[in-house]
Motif scaffolding. Structure first.
Motif, PDB file in Angstrom:
ATOM      1  N   VAL A   1      -2.100  -5.453  48.758  1.00 32.32           N
ATOM      2  CA  VAL A   1      -1.254  -6.522  49.309  1.00 32.32           C
ATOM      3  C   VAL A   1      -1.612  -7.824  48.608  1.00 32.32           C
ATOM      4  N   ALA A   2      -0.600  -8.520  48.113  1.00 29.71           N
ATOM      5  CA  ALA A   2      -0.818  -9.847  47.522  1.00 29.71           C
ATOM      6  C   ALA A   2      -0.311 -10.902  48.502  1.00 29.71           C
ATOM      7  N   PHE A   3      -1.087 -11.979  48.666  1.00 31.71           N
ATOM      8  CA  PHE A   3      -0.659 -13.038  49.593  1.00 31.71           C
ATOM      9  C   PHE A   3      -0.914 -14.411  48.980  1.00 31.71           C
ATOM     10  N   THR A   4      -0.200 -15.385  49.522  1.00 34.91           N
ATOM     11  CA  THR A   4      -0.394 -16.768  49.095  1.00 34.91           C
ATOM     12  C   THR A   4      -0.694 -17.600  50.333  1.00 34.91           C
ATOM     13  N   GLY A   5      -1.576 -18.585  50.194  1.00 38.83           N
ATOM     14  CA  GLY A   5      -2.035 -19.295  51.386  1.00 38.83           C
ATOM     15  C   GLY A   5      -1.134 -20.410  51.869  1.00 38.83           C
ATOM     16  N   HIS A   6      -0.277 -20.937  50.981  1.00 41.92           N
ATOM     17  CA  HIS A   6       0.387 -22.206  51.292  1.00 41.92           C
ATOM     18  C   HIS A   6       1.742 -22.075  51.967  1.00 41.92           C
ATOM     19  N   LYS A   7       2.198 -20.833  52.172  1.00 41.31           N
ATOM     20  CA  LYS A   7       3.508 -20.690  52.832  1.00 41.31           C
ATOM     21  C   LYS A   7       3.268 -20.484  54.324  1.00 41.31           C
ATOM     22  N   SER A   8       3.607 -19.303  54.862  1.00 44.09           N
ATOM     23  CA  SER A   8       3.528 -19.159  56.318  1.00 44.09           C
ATOM     24  C   SER A   8       2.119 -18.942  56.846  1.00 44.09           C
ATOM     25  N   LEU A   9       1.145 -18.795  55.961  1.00 42.66           N
ATOM     26  CA  LEU A   9      -0.243 -18.749  56.444  1.00 42.66           C
ATOM     27  C   LEU A   9      -0.751 -20.169  56.715  1.00 42.66           C
ATOM     28  N   LEU A  10       0.077 -21.159  56.358  1.00 42.94           N
ATOM     29  CA  LEU A  10      -0.126 -22.556  56.737  1.00 42.94           C
ATOM     30  C   LEU A  10      -1.371 -23.216  56.142  1.00 42.94           C
ATOM     31  N   GLY A  11      -1.873 -22.635  55.057  1.00 40.97           N
ATOM     32  CA  GLY A  11      -2.988 -23.257  54.346  1.00 40.97           C
ATOM     33  C   GLY A  11      -2.472 -24.176  53.253  1.00 40.97           C
ATOM     34  N   PRO A  12      -3.384 -24.683  52.424  1.00 40.67           N
ATOM     35  CA  PRO A  12      -2.975 -25.565  51.321  1.00 40.67           C
ATOM     36  C   PRO A  12      -2.553 -24.765  50.090  1.00 40.67           C
ATOM     37  N   THR A  13      -2.096 -25.466  49.072  1.00 45.35           N
ATOM     38  CA  THR A  13      -1.796 -24.804  47.797  1.00 45.35           C
ATOM     39  C   THR A  13      -3.114 -24.451  47.097  1.00 45.35           C
ATOM     40  N   GLY A  14      -3.046 -23.499  46.167  1.00 39.60           N
ATOM     41  CA  GLY A  14      -4.224 -23.182  45.353  1.00 39.60           C
ATOM     42  C   GLY A  14      -5.134 -22.126  45.939  1.00 39.60           C
ATOM     43  N   ILE A  15      -4.690 -21.486  47.020  1.00 40.09           N
ATOM     44  CA  ILE A  15      -5.503 -20.389  47.563  1.00 40.09           C
ATOM     45  C   ILE A  15      -4.587 -19.208  47.924  1.00 40.09           C
ATOM     46  N   GLY A  16      -5.017 -18.029  47.574  1.00 43.32           N
ATOM     47  CA  GLY A  16      -4.270 -16.810  47.874  1.00 43.32           C
ATOM     48  C   GLY A  16      -5.190 -15.657  47.548  1.00 43.32           C
ATOM     49  N   GLY A  17      -4.612 -14.497  47.314  1.00 46.34           N
ATOM     50  CA  GLY A  17      -5.470 -13.376  46.949  1.00 46.34           C
ATOM     51  C   GLY A  17      -4.820 -12.038  47.160  1.00 46.34           C
ATOM     52  N   LEU A  18      -5.674 -11.021  47.259  1.00 53.35           N
ATOM     53  CA  LEU A  18      -5.157  -9.664  47.421  1.00 53.35           C
ATOM     54  C   LEU A  18      -6.153  -8.818  48.189  1.00 53.35           C
ATOM     55  N   TYR A  19      -5.619  -7.801  48.869  1.00 51.45           N
ATOM     56  CA  TYR A  19      -6.465  -6.789  49.489  1.00 51.45           C
ATOM     57  C   TYR A  19      -6.197  -5.491  48.751  1.00 51.45           C
ATOM     58  N   VAL A  20      -7.274  -4.811  48.365  1.00 49.01           N
ATOM     59  CA  VAL A  20      -7.153  -3.566  47.593  1.00 49.01           C
ATOM     60  C   VAL A  20      -7.812  -2.435  48.370  1.00 49.01           C
ATOM     61  N   ARG A  21      -7.028  -1.440  48.714  1.00 48.98           N
ATOM     62  CA  ARG A  21      -7.562  -0.305  49.473  1.00 48.98           C
ATOM     63  C   ARG A  21      -8.624   0.463  48.663  1.00 48.98           C
ATOM     64  N   GLU A  22      -9.590   1.004  49.376  1.00 42.56           N
ATOM     65  CA  GLU A  22     -10.631   1.796  48.712  1.00 42.56           C
ATOM     66  C   GLU A  22      -9.984   2.973  47.973  1.00 42.56           C
ATOM     67  N   GLY A  23     -10.468   3.268  46.798  1.00 39.08           N
ATOM     68  CA  GLY A  23      -9.907   4.389  46.025  1.00 39.08           C
ATOM     69  C   GLY A  23      -8.891   3.919  45.002  1.00 39.08           C
ATOM     70  N   ILE A  24      -8.406   2.686  45.174  1.00 35.55           N
ATOM     71  CA  ILE A  24      -7.461   2.118  44.194  1.00 35.55           C
ATOM     72  C   ILE A  24      -8.262   1.260  43.232  1.00 35.55           C
ATOM     73  N   GLU A  25      -8.088   1.476  41.971  1.00 33.77           N
ATOM     74  CA  GLU A  25      -8.832   0.665  41.014  1.00 33.77           C
ATOM     75  C   GLU A  25      -7.882  -0.232  40.230  1.00 33.77           C
ATOM     76  N   ILE A  26      -8.283  -1.462  40.105  1.00 29.18           N
ATOM     77  CA  ILE A  26      -7.525  -2.416  39.296  1.00 29.18           C
ATOM     78  C   ILE A  26      -8.406  -2.749  38.090  1.00 29.18           C
ATOM     79  N   ARG A  27      -7.907  -2.421  36.916  1.00 33.09           N
ATOM     80  CA  ARG A  27      -8.696  -2.675  35.699  1.00 33.09           C
ATOM     81  C   ARG A  27      -8.943  -4.171  35.521  1.00 33.09           C
ATOM     82  N   LEU A  28     -10.043  -4.481  34.910  1.00 31.43           N
ATOM     83  CA  LEU A  28     -10.357  -5.885  34.661  1.00 31.43           C
ATOM     84  C   LEU A  28      -9.465  -6.429  33.550  1.00 31.43           C
ATOM     85  N   THR A  29      -8.813  -7.547  33.832  1.00 29.53           N
ATOM     86  CA  THR A  29      -8.034  -8.194  32.781  1.00 29.53           C
ATOM     87  C   THR A  29      -8.582  -9.599  32.507  1.00 29.53           C
TER      88      THR A  29
END
Ligand SMILES: Cc1ncc(COP(=O)(O)O)c(C=O)c1O
Length: 386
Positions: free
Chosen positions: A196-224
């Protein structure tokens, strides 16, 4: 001039709850140091806020392991990590024509290097058909990525049904929750989702410049990317373990603090109560605009599975000009154009007319403001007739 009526909450929420400004100020004055890098008390306390917010967000998305909640700058940042880290030349991905450019553009870039992409279209009401997905799966399908709630037409997509197909076929499933997080539940388990990708500044009501992702165990995201993590500095390459794996350099701790306060505010009010308030106003706005001659709305007939963004056009006037008049004559802020989602406008047929006007309603909008917006559009529709 009357006070600004802010109806551009689809772009970013404004204002934030007072608690967000207060906590950010308090936090940055008292704890604004680099977390996790040293052992002095202040550093440990700052780290605690980061880890608590990780836990809060993990619970919020119904994830299992807070270490798999990684902070970044916004959804665009998180979506780039996902798309470039999960696909490589020769892979196939399935997405939709409802996507924001933060999904479309990374995919376009990859399609120039041998990644094949399929785009599931939306129907007249603005929804994709979950059964359209497995029909497109191939042996090399490595990612399905979908916008949970459209930032143009507001439709909430059937992610659970899509997720079930993905799980059944062993295809990783990623959700862009930029618009939905903070408005409706985003439950990684219930949706059979993997990322799941999320951004902090829309309906999570935080400021700009913060967001992130949750990655389920077993899923690998290669380093870029690679860089500092603050721990195990002697290791030559970027750390493989989460959350460091997908966090690079000094965290936006001030952003984390604001996001913490925003999320706390939402949880205190209740997601359902906030959404109900917004949808009551959206329904009033939809009904008011619908009654105006020359106003065309898109995918707003049934608001049951919608969030509070509402696109429309006034016959005889370009969307951009409607926006300018709303701003100059009525002190109403909205968003016009293609909303970073060109394929949605192609699907609606509004691309040739340079897009549409979009109102985005937030938790602090009022009935009076909606009346003012309807009144403003009535006047503009009259002007357009002449
Ligand atoms: C559906 C969707 N995805 C992604 C984004 C990108 O969000 P950000 O600009 O915070 O990275 C947006 C922002 O408008 C959006 O609406």
């Amino acid at each position: 001039m009357s006070k600004l009526i802010y109806l551009d909450n689809g772009a970013t929420s404004f204002p934030k709850p007072p608690e967000v400004y207060d906590f950010m100020d308090h936090f940055y004055r008292n704890f604004g140091v680099n977390p996790g890098r040293s052992g002095y008390d202040l550093c440990v306390e700052t780290g605690e806020l980061v880890e608590n917010t990780r836990k809060m967000l993990t619970r919020f998305f119904n994830g299992a392991d807070p270490n798999r909640l990684c902070f970044g700058y916004n959804s665009t940042d998180a979506l780039n990590l996902i798309i470039f880290g999960m696909l490589k030349p020769g892979d196939h991905a399935v997405t939709t024509t409802l996507e924001h450019n933060s999904v479309l553009r990374p995919l376009y870039h990859l399609s120039r290097t041998g990644v094949e992409v399929d785009y599931v279209p939306f129907d007249k009401a603005g929804f994709v058909d979950p059964d359209d997905f497995p029909k497109r799966f191939k042996k090399n399908t490595k990612l399905v990525i979908i916008n949970h709630a459209s930032n143009v037409i507001g439709t909430i997509q059937p992610i659970r049904e899509i997720g079930m197909h993905c799980r059944e076929h062993g295809v990783p499933f990623a959700i862009d929750a930029s618009q939905s997080a903070g408005k409706i539940p985003v439950d990684i388990e219930d949706a059979f989702a993997d990322v799941v990708a999320f951004t902090g500044h829309k309906s999570l009501l935080g400021p700009t410049g913060i967001g992130g992702l949750y990655v389920r165990e077993g899923i690998e995201i290669r380093l870029t990317r690679a860089g500092g993590t603050g721990v195990r500095s002697a290791v030559r390459t970027h750390l493989e373990e989460y959350p460091y794996r997908l966090e690079f350099g000094t965290l936006n701790v001030l952003g984390v603090a604001g996001l913490h306060a925003g999320l706390k505010w939402i949880l205190h009010k209740g997601l359902e109560a906030v959404h109900r308030h917004e949808m009551t106003l959206t329904t009033k706005l939809r009904d008011g605009l619908k009654a105006i001659d020359r106003v065309t709305m898109y995918c707003q007939d049934d608001l049951a599975d919608h969030i509070s963004v509402l696109p429309f056009n006034v016959t005889g006037m370009e969307a951009m000009n409607v926006g300018t008049i709303l701003d100059v004559d009525h002190n109403i802020a909205c968003r016009t154009g293609l909303h970073c989602a060109p394929l949605v406008h192609e699907g609606l047929g509004t691309d040739k007319a340079h897009g549409a006007v979009r109102f985005g309603i937030g938790p602090f909008n009022t009935e009076e403001q909606i009346d003012a917006a309807i009144g403003g559009i009535k006047e503009i529709a009259e002007m357009a007739r002449k």
